[in-house]
Write an enzyme that holds these catalytic residues in place. Structure first.
Site, PDB file in Angstrom:
ATOM      1  N   GLY A 165       0.410  -1.531   0.370  1.00 19.47           N
ATOM      2  CA  GLY A 165      -0.185  -0.361  -0.501  1.00 19.47           C
ATOM      3  C   GLY A 165       0.868   0.788   0.134  1.00 19.47           C
ATOM      4  O   GLY A 165       0.463   2.675  -0.787  1.00 19.47           O
ATOM      5  N   ILE A 166       1.707   1.408   0.869  1.00 17.59           N
ATOM      6  CA  ILE A 166       2.640   2.207   1.127  1.00 17.59           C
ATOM      7  C   ILE A 166       3.560   2.531  -0.495  1.00 17.59           C
ATOM      8  O   ILE A 166       3.460   3.913  -0.818  1.00 17.59           O
ATOM      9  CB  ILE A 166       3.428   2.380   1.552  1.00 17.59           C
ATOM     10  CG1 ILE A 166       2.810   2.445   2.913  1.00 17.59           C
ATOM     11  CG2 ILE A 166       4.606   3.843   2.225  1.00 17.59           C
ATOM     12  CD1 ILE A 166       3.546   2.242   4.600  1.00 17.59           C
ATOM     13  N   THR A 243      11.822   4.832   4.787  1.00 20.84           N
ATOM     14  CA  THR A 243      11.315   5.307   5.492  1.00 20.84           C
ATOM     15  C   THR A 243      10.700   3.742   6.335  1.00 20.84           C
ATOM     16  O   THR A 243       9.218   4.410   7.183  1.00 20.84           O
ATOM     17  CB  THR A 243       9.556   5.756   4.450  1.00 20.84           C
ATOM     18  OG1 THR A 243       9.145   4.924   3.964  1.00 20.84           O
ATOM     19  CG2 THR A 243       9.556   7.324   4.316  1.00 20.84           C
ATOM     20  N   ALA A 244      10.616   2.708   6.060  1.00 17.10           N
ATOM     21  CA  ALA A 244      10.334   1.664   6.282  1.00 17.10           C
ATOM     22  C   ALA A 244      10.350   1.724   7.672  1.00 17.10           C
ATOM     23  O   ALA A 244       9.895   1.589   8.377  1.00 17.10           O
ATOM     24  CB  ALA A 244      10.460   0.458   5.233  1.00 17.10           C
ATOM     25  N   ARG A 245      11.621   0.533   8.001  1.00 15.86           N
ATOM     26  CA  ARG A 245      12.313   0.356   8.829  1.00 15.86           C
ATOM     27  C   ARG A 245      14.186   0.490   8.677  1.00 15.86           C
ATOM     28  O   ARG A 245      14.602  -0.233   8.021  1.00 15.86           O
ATOM     29  CB  ARG A 245      12.584  -1.132   9.493  1.00 15.86           C
ATOM     30  CG  ARG A 245      10.760  -1.896   9.635  1.00 15.86           C
ATOM     31  CD  ARG A 245      10.621  -0.778  11.676  1.00 15.86           C
ATOM     32  NE  ARG A 245       9.791  -0.748  11.919  1.00 15.86           N
ATOM     33  CZ  ARG A 245       8.074   0.094  12.038  1.00 15.86           C
ATOM     34  NH1 ARG A 245       8.764   1.206  11.626  1.00 15.86           N
ATOM     35  NH2 ARG A 245       7.577  -0.484  12.299  1.00 15.86           N
ATOM     36  N   ASP A 269      13.779   8.449   7.310  1.00 14.67           N
ATOM     37  CA  ASP A 269      13.299   8.824   8.000  1.00 14.67           C
ATOM     38  C   ASP A 269      13.080   7.575   9.361  1.00 14.67           C
ATOM     39  O   ASP A 269      12.784   7.452  10.429  1.00 14.67           O
ATOM     40  CB  ASP A 269      11.594   8.596   7.868  1.00 14.67           C
ATOM     41  CG  ASP A 269      10.851   9.395   8.461  1.00 14.67           C
ATOM     42  OD1 ASP A 269      10.495  10.301   9.560  1.00 14.67           O
ATOM     43  OD2 ASP A 269       9.362   8.497   8.999  1.00 14.67           O
ATOM     44  N   GLU A 274      17.777   2.964  16.148  1.00 16.11           N
ATOM     45  CA  GLU A 274      16.742   4.348  16.601  1.00 16.11           C
ATOM     46  C   GLU A 274      17.082   4.622  18.398  1.00 16.11           C
ATOM     47  O   GLU A 274      16.850   3.143  19.133  1.00 16.11           O
ATOM     48  CB  GLU A 274      15.283   4.374  16.309  1.00 16.11           C
ATOM     49  CG  GLU A 274      15.731   4.346  14.573  1.00 16.11           C
ATOM     50  CD  GLU A 274      14.293   4.745  13.819  1.00 16.11           C
ATOM     51  OE1 GLU A 274      13.381   4.630  14.829  1.00 16.11           O
ATOM     52  OE2 GLU A 274      13.895   4.316  12.642  1.00 16.11           O
ATOM     53  N   HIS A 292      11.961  10.028  12.079  1.00 18.48           N
ATOM     54  CA  HIS A 292      10.122   8.801  12.160  1.00 18.48           C
ATOM     55  C   HIS A 292       9.772   9.111  12.310  1.00 18.48           C
ATOM     56  O   HIS A 292       8.650   9.540  13.395  1.00 18.48           O
ATOM     57  CB  HIS A 292      10.958   7.967  12.956  1.00 18.48           C
ATOM     58  CG  HIS A 292       9.954   6.701  12.768  1.00 18.48           C
ATOM     59  ND1 HIS A 292      10.861   5.204  13.092  1.00 18.48           N
ATOM     60  CD2 HIS A 292       9.162   5.378  11.906  1.00 18.48           C
ATOM     61  CE1 HIS A 292      10.068   4.418  12.869  1.00 18.48           C
ATOM     62  NE2 HIS A 292       9.318   4.943  12.180  1.00 18.48           N
TER      63      HIS A 292
END
Length: 340
Positions: A165-166, A243-245, A269, A274, A292
């Site tokens: 979807g993303i 933008t995922a992981r 992101d 993290e 993030h």
């Protein structure tokens, strides 16, 4: 004792406390909004959570209980059959351990697609235009500073690794900039979902992309899916967006590729460890970085919370789930898909 089902909230709610409280009309509501992992495990052992059918938990609540790993899943009472998770990513849940105990897990795909894709486009444009240096320079009174000449997205090839979807939302937005779209998935999409995007092999994706966007889940098979060998196969000067992981990329290898010029810029992101960020990224003005923020909008976060509550209700009331995680789909014991 009441025969009504018991459900547990782990962590806090930002936008749907009233909706949660309204569930008290049909469920016994328990809460673990703050505490420690040891306190949570003790509650599992001492009978406090006996009778719990399912829970609401989130990526943020991992700071309270720690990950839902094999140890924690093993401690859950026999009554516990559902985990309604708030987050598109669920790498802090050991799905294999849950499946071994026939505990169903849902996540929040769909609700996060637009906000995450918006940030993906922001990162892509920021990286293509080398926007970090002039943004900092302006606030420091240096006007443009040592601004570099950037690049247009028009005519470039956007390669999407993970066309869920993303990824599809990212492709939809990129088309308006005149970009060509190629993608790689475990399986090719139905042509009706491709919207003109071209399916290619993983190696072809690496070789042909001017911008490579990572939009796939993190699991044992995808950790460090982009490392030195893969970066060496990319087009010289590729821009990488994630933008995922963070752990999809070997961050040290990415910094090396950025320093060598194999990668011309990055828009990130998410990060491997993290909230720590590799110092090589922090110091490089070709790295356009966000902390993030992919789903950090009021509308998206409320939609995510509502979807989790809907999953919990469908599970407890009907034994179904709206958004069961992919690893459990098709298992003979798994809940059927509920109608949205």
């Amino acid at each position: 004792m009441s025969s009504r089902p018991t459900v547990l909230l782990i962590g806090n709610l930002a936008h749907t406390n009233k909706e949660w409280e309204s569930l008290g009309s049909k469920y016994n509501l328990l809460e673990f909004r703050k505490g420690t992992r040891e306190q949570f495990l003790e509650n599992c052992r001492n009978g406090t959570y006996d009778g719990v059918r399912g829970c609401y938990r989130s990526n943020v609540s991992t700071s309270i209980t720690g990950p839902f790993d094999k140890e924690l899943v093993a401690a859950l009472p026999e009554s516990w059959k559902f985990i309604a998770h708030n987050g598109a990513g669920y790498d802090n849940i050991d799905v294999e351990a849950c499946s071994a105990r026939k505990i169903a897990v849902s996540s929040t795909p769909g609700a996060v697609d637009d906000a995450t894709a918006d940030v993906g486009i922001l990162l892509m444009l920021g990286a293509l235009r080398y926007a970090h240096e002039p943004l900092i320079a302006l606030r420091e009174g240096r006007w443009k500073g040592r601004a570099r000449l950037g690049h247009d997205p028009r005519g470039k090839t956007l390669g999407i690794l993970g066309m869920g979807g993303i990824g599809r939302a990212m492709a939809h937005r990129a088309r308006s900039f005149g970009m060509e779209i190629i993608y790689h998935n475990r399986r090719r999409l139905d042509p009706s979902l491709e919207k003109g995007a071209k399916y290619v092999s993983f190696d072809e994706l690496l070789a042909q992309s001017d911008v490579l966007s990572l939009n796939l889940a993190l699991n044992a098979s995808t950790r460090h899916i982009i490392s030195a060998p893969e970066l060496a196969k990319t087009k010289k000067g590729v821009v990488i967006v994630n933008t995922a992981r963070g752990a999809l990329i070997n961050e040290a290898d990415l910094v090396a590729a950025l320093e060598s010029g194999q990668v011309s810029a990055v828009g990130l992101d998410v990060y491997e460890n993290e909230p720590e960020v590799h110092p090589g990224l922090v110091k490089d003005d070709r790295a356009f970085l966000l902390p993030h923020l992919g789903t950090s909008t009021y509308e998206t976060q409320k939609d995510m919370e509502l979807l989790v509550l809907k999953n919990l209700q469908e599970a407890v009331d009907h034994g179904k789930m709206l958004t069961l995680v992919g690893e459990q789909k098709g298992l003979d014991w798994a809940p059927k898909e509920a109608e949205s």
